[in-house]
Structure formats: C-alpha cells, structure tokens
Motif scaffolding. Sequence first.
Motif, PDB file in Angstrom:
ATOM      1  N   THR A  17       0.828  -1.204   0.000  1.00  0.00           N
ATOM      2  CA  THR A  17       0.000   0.000   0.000  1.00  0.00           C
ATOM      3  C   THR A  17       0.865   1.257   0.000  1.00  0.00           C
ATOM      4  OG1 THR A  17      -1.765  -1.166   1.154  1.00  0.00           O
ATOM      5  CG2 THR A  17      -1.820   1.244   1.244  1.00  0.00           C
ATOM      6  N   ALA A  18       1.904   1.260   0.823  1.00  0.00           N
ATOM      7  CA  ALA A  18       2.789   2.420   0.889  1.00  0.00           C
ATOM      8  C   ALA A  18       3.509   2.632  -0.439  1.00  0.00           C
ATOM      9  CB  ALA A  18       3.810   2.231   2.018  1.00  0.00           C
ATOM     10  N   ALA A  19       4.002   1.552  -1.040  1.00  0.00           N
ATOM     11  CA  ALA A  19       4.718   1.667  -2.312  1.00  0.00           C
ATOM     12  C   ALA A  19       3.794   2.206  -3.405  1.00  0.00           C
ATOM     13  CB  ALA A  19       5.301   0.312  -2.714  1.00  0.00           C
ATOM     14  N   LEU A  20       2.554   1.712  -3.441  1.00  0.00           N
ATOM     15  CA  LEU A  20       1.580   2.227  -4.408  1.00  0.00           C
ATOM     16  C   LEU A  20       1.266   3.694  -4.139  1.00  0.00           C
ATOM     17  CD1 LEU A  20      -0.955  -0.730  -4.650  1.00  0.00           C
ATOM     18  CD2 LEU A  20       0.244   0.310  -6.574  1.00  0.00           C
ATOM     19  N   ALA A  21       1.056   4.032  -2.884  1.00  0.00           N
ATOM     20  CA  ALA A  21       0.651   5.391  -2.521  1.00  0.00           C
ATOM     21  C   ALA A  21       1.746   6.412  -2.799  1.00  0.00           C
ATOM     22  CB  ALA A  21       0.240   5.448  -1.055  1.00  0.00           C
ATOM     23  N   PHE A  55       6.853   3.034 -13.101  1.00  0.00           N
ATOM     24  CA  PHE A  55       7.496   1.748 -12.830  1.00  0.00           C
ATOM     25  C   PHE A  55       7.361   1.388 -11.352  1.00  0.00           C
ATOM     26  CE2 PHE A  55       9.920   2.137 -16.868  1.00  0.00           C
ATOM     27  CZ  PHE A  55       9.640   0.876 -17.368  1.00  0.00           C
ATOM     28  N   GLY A  56       7.435   2.386 -10.488  1.00  0.00           N
ATOM     29  CA  GLY A  56       7.235   2.135  -9.065  1.00  0.00           C
ATOM     30  C   GLY A  56       5.861   1.575  -8.764  1.00  0.00           C
ATOM     31  N   VAL A  57       4.847   2.116  -9.435  1.00  0.00           N
ATOM     32  CA  VAL A  57       3.479   1.608  -9.265  1.00  0.00           C
ATOM     33  C   VAL A  57       3.386   0.175  -9.781  1.00  0.00           C
ATOM     34  CG1 VAL A  57       1.090   1.881 -10.037  1.00  0.00           C
ATOM     35  CG2 VAL A  57       2.384   3.878  -9.274  1.00  0.00           C
ATOM     36  N   VAL A  62       2.982  -5.688  -8.882  1.00  0.00           N
ATOM     37  CA  VAL A  62       3.573  -7.022  -9.060  1.00  0.00           C
ATOM     38  C   VAL A  62       3.846  -7.660  -7.695  1.00  0.00           C
ATOM     39  CG1 VAL A  62       5.669  -8.214  -9.864  1.00  0.00           C
ATOM     40  CG2 VAL A  62       4.497  -6.610 -11.366  1.00  0.00           C
ATOM     41  N   THR A  63       4.180  -6.842  -6.715  1.00  0.00           N
ATOM     42  CA  THR A  63       4.400  -7.356  -5.366  1.00  0.00           C
ATOM     43  C   THR A  63       3.148  -8.038  -4.837  1.00  0.00           C
ATOM     44  OG1 THR A  63       5.985  -5.598  -4.914  1.00  0.00           O
ATOM     45  CG2 THR A  63       5.094  -6.747  -3.018  1.00  0.00           C
ATOM     46  N   TRP A  64       1.988  -7.430  -5.102  1.00  0.00           N
ATOM     47  CA  TRP A  64       0.732  -8.057  -4.678  1.00  0.00           C
ATOM     48  C   TRP A  64       0.580  -9.433  -5.312  1.00  0.00           C
ATOM     49  CZ3 TRP A  64      -3.224  -9.915  -7.606  1.00  0.00           C
ATOM     50  CH2 TRP A  64      -4.330 -10.383  -6.894  1.00  0.00           C
ATOM     51  N   LEU A  65       0.837  -9.527  -6.610  1.00  0.00           N
ATOM     52  CA  LEU A  65       0.722 -10.802  -7.310  1.00  0.00           C
ATOM     53  C   LEU A  65       1.686 -11.839  -6.726  1.00  0.00           C
ATOM     54  CD1 LEU A  65      -0.374 -12.552  -9.624  1.00  0.00           C
ATOM     55  CD2 LEU A  65       1.427 -11.573 -11.067  1.00  0.00           C
ATOM     56  N   LEU A  66       2.915 -11.437  -6.466  1.00  0.00           N
ATOM     57  CA  LEU A  66       3.902 -12.360  -5.901  1.00  0.00           C
ATOM     58  C   LEU A  66       3.505 -12.791  -4.489  1.00  0.00           C
ATOM     59  CD1 LEU A  66       7.098 -10.578  -7.225  1.00  0.00           C
ATOM     60  CD2 LEU A  66       6.209 -12.800  -7.988  1.00  0.00           C
ATOM     61  N   LEU A 101      12.284  -2.450  -5.114  1.00  0.00           N
ATOM     62  CA  LEU A 101      12.447  -1.732  -6.383  1.00  0.00           C
ATOM     63  C   LEU A 101      11.436  -0.597  -6.500  1.00  0.00           C
ATOM     64  CD1 LEU A 101      13.103  -4.692  -8.853  1.00  0.00           C
ATOM     65  CD2 LEU A 101      14.722  -2.881  -8.208  1.00  0.00           C
ATOM     66  N   SER A 102      10.226  -0.835  -6.041  1.00  0.00           N
ATOM     67  CA  SER A 102       9.205   0.202  -6.069  1.00  0.00           C
ATOM     68  C   SER A 102       9.628   1.403  -5.217  1.00  0.00           C
ATOM     69  CB  SER A 102       7.872  -0.353  -5.568  1.00  0.00           C
ATOM     70  OG  SER A 102       6.893   0.654  -5.554  1.00  0.00           O
ATOM     71  N   LEU A 103      10.130   1.126  -4.038  1.00  0.00           N
ATOM     72  CA  LEU A 103      10.583   2.214  -3.165  1.00  0.00           C
ATOM     73  C   LEU A 103      11.787   2.931  -3.758  1.00  0.00           C
ATOM     74  CD1 LEU A 103      10.135   0.432   0.278  1.00  0.00           C
ATOM     75  CD2 LEU A 103       8.628   2.125  -0.785  1.00  0.00           C
ATOM     76  N   MET A 104      12.667   2.183  -4.421  1.00  0.00           N
ATOM     77  CA  MET A 104      13.822   2.802  -5.073  1.00  0.00           C
ATOM     78  C   MET A 104      13.386   3.674  -6.244  1.00  0.00           C
ATOM     79  SD  MET A 104      17.025   0.163  -4.843  1.00  0.00           S
ATOM     80  CE  MET A 104      16.239  -1.299  -5.474  1.00  0.00           C
ATOM     81  N   CYS A 105      12.298   3.297  -6.917  1.00  0.00           N
ATOM     82  CA  CYS A 105      11.760   4.139  -7.992  1.00  0.00           C
ATOM     83  C   CYS A 105      11.310   5.482  -7.441  1.00  0.00           C
ATOM     84  CB  CYS A 105      10.595   3.440  -8.697  1.00  0.00           C
ATOM     85  SG  CYS A 105      11.097   2.139  -9.830  1.00  0.00           S
ATOM     86  N   PHE A 106      10.675   5.461  -6.287  1.00  0.00           N
ATOM     87  CA  PHE A 106      10.257   6.725  -5.680  1.00  0.00           C
ATOM     88  C   PHE A 106      11.466   7.608  -5.381  1.00  0.00           C
ATOM     89  CE2 PHE A 106       9.593   9.240  -1.823  1.00  0.00           C
ATOM     90  CZ  PHE A 106       8.634  10.110  -2.309  1.00  0.00           C
TER      91      PHE A 106
END
Length: 117
Positions: A17-21, A55-57, A62-66, A101-106
């Motif tokens: 949720t945080a990574a998406l937000a 890409f972060g989103v 993808v994290t949810w799917l995994l 990776l999502s957090l690194m994109c941010f």
Amino acid sequence: MANYREISQGYAKGAITAALAINGGAAIAVLSQFKDLATLINTKTIACVLLIYSFGVVFAAVTWLLGFLSARHADRTQRGQDETYEISDKYMTLGFVAVALSLMCFIAGAIVLVANV
C-alpha cells in the motif's frame, strides 16, 4: 498468542500500500504541477520522472501478485500438495525485491526531479 502469519501479512499489505501510494501520489503531484515545473526544467525530464514513478506503481502491483502466489504455494504445502515451502519462499523473496524496487523508484524519481530544478 501471536499469529505470525497474520502479522507478516499485515506488514506486507502495508508495504504494498505504501509503495503504491508514494509512487502514485508522486506521479499525481508532478502532473498537477506540470505547468509550473515545465518553466523550471525540461519537459523530457518531467516525462522521465513520471515514467520512473509509473514503474514504481507497476513494481508495487507485481508485489501483490507475488504475495498471492507465495501464500497460494504455502497453502499447497500445508495441504501436502508440495513437499517444501521452497516455491513459496522464492515468491516471497521476489515480492520483497519488487517492493524494494518500487521504493527505489520513488527515491530515484525524487532525485531526478530535484537534481534538475
């Protein structure tokens, strides 16, 4: 007694949720300020930043799917359909990598934006 599976699932949901937000919110913030930013920096830089946040989103989704696949294989192991948690652990590790990776994109998007203002 603490149910560590539920606790870890809660932390995983929070991380996703945080990574998406943060990535989605950052993209919306950049879009909402596009006119003002375009006077300060090149529009190609703004487009690059938006792509990084996108890409972060995607990594967060993808994290949810995994996470789902990891839980699914953990259930299969508990039912005796798989011998070990090895597959579940691999999906869990990939999920951790995807959220990182999502957090690194941010962070990367913020650095690119700030470095070019």
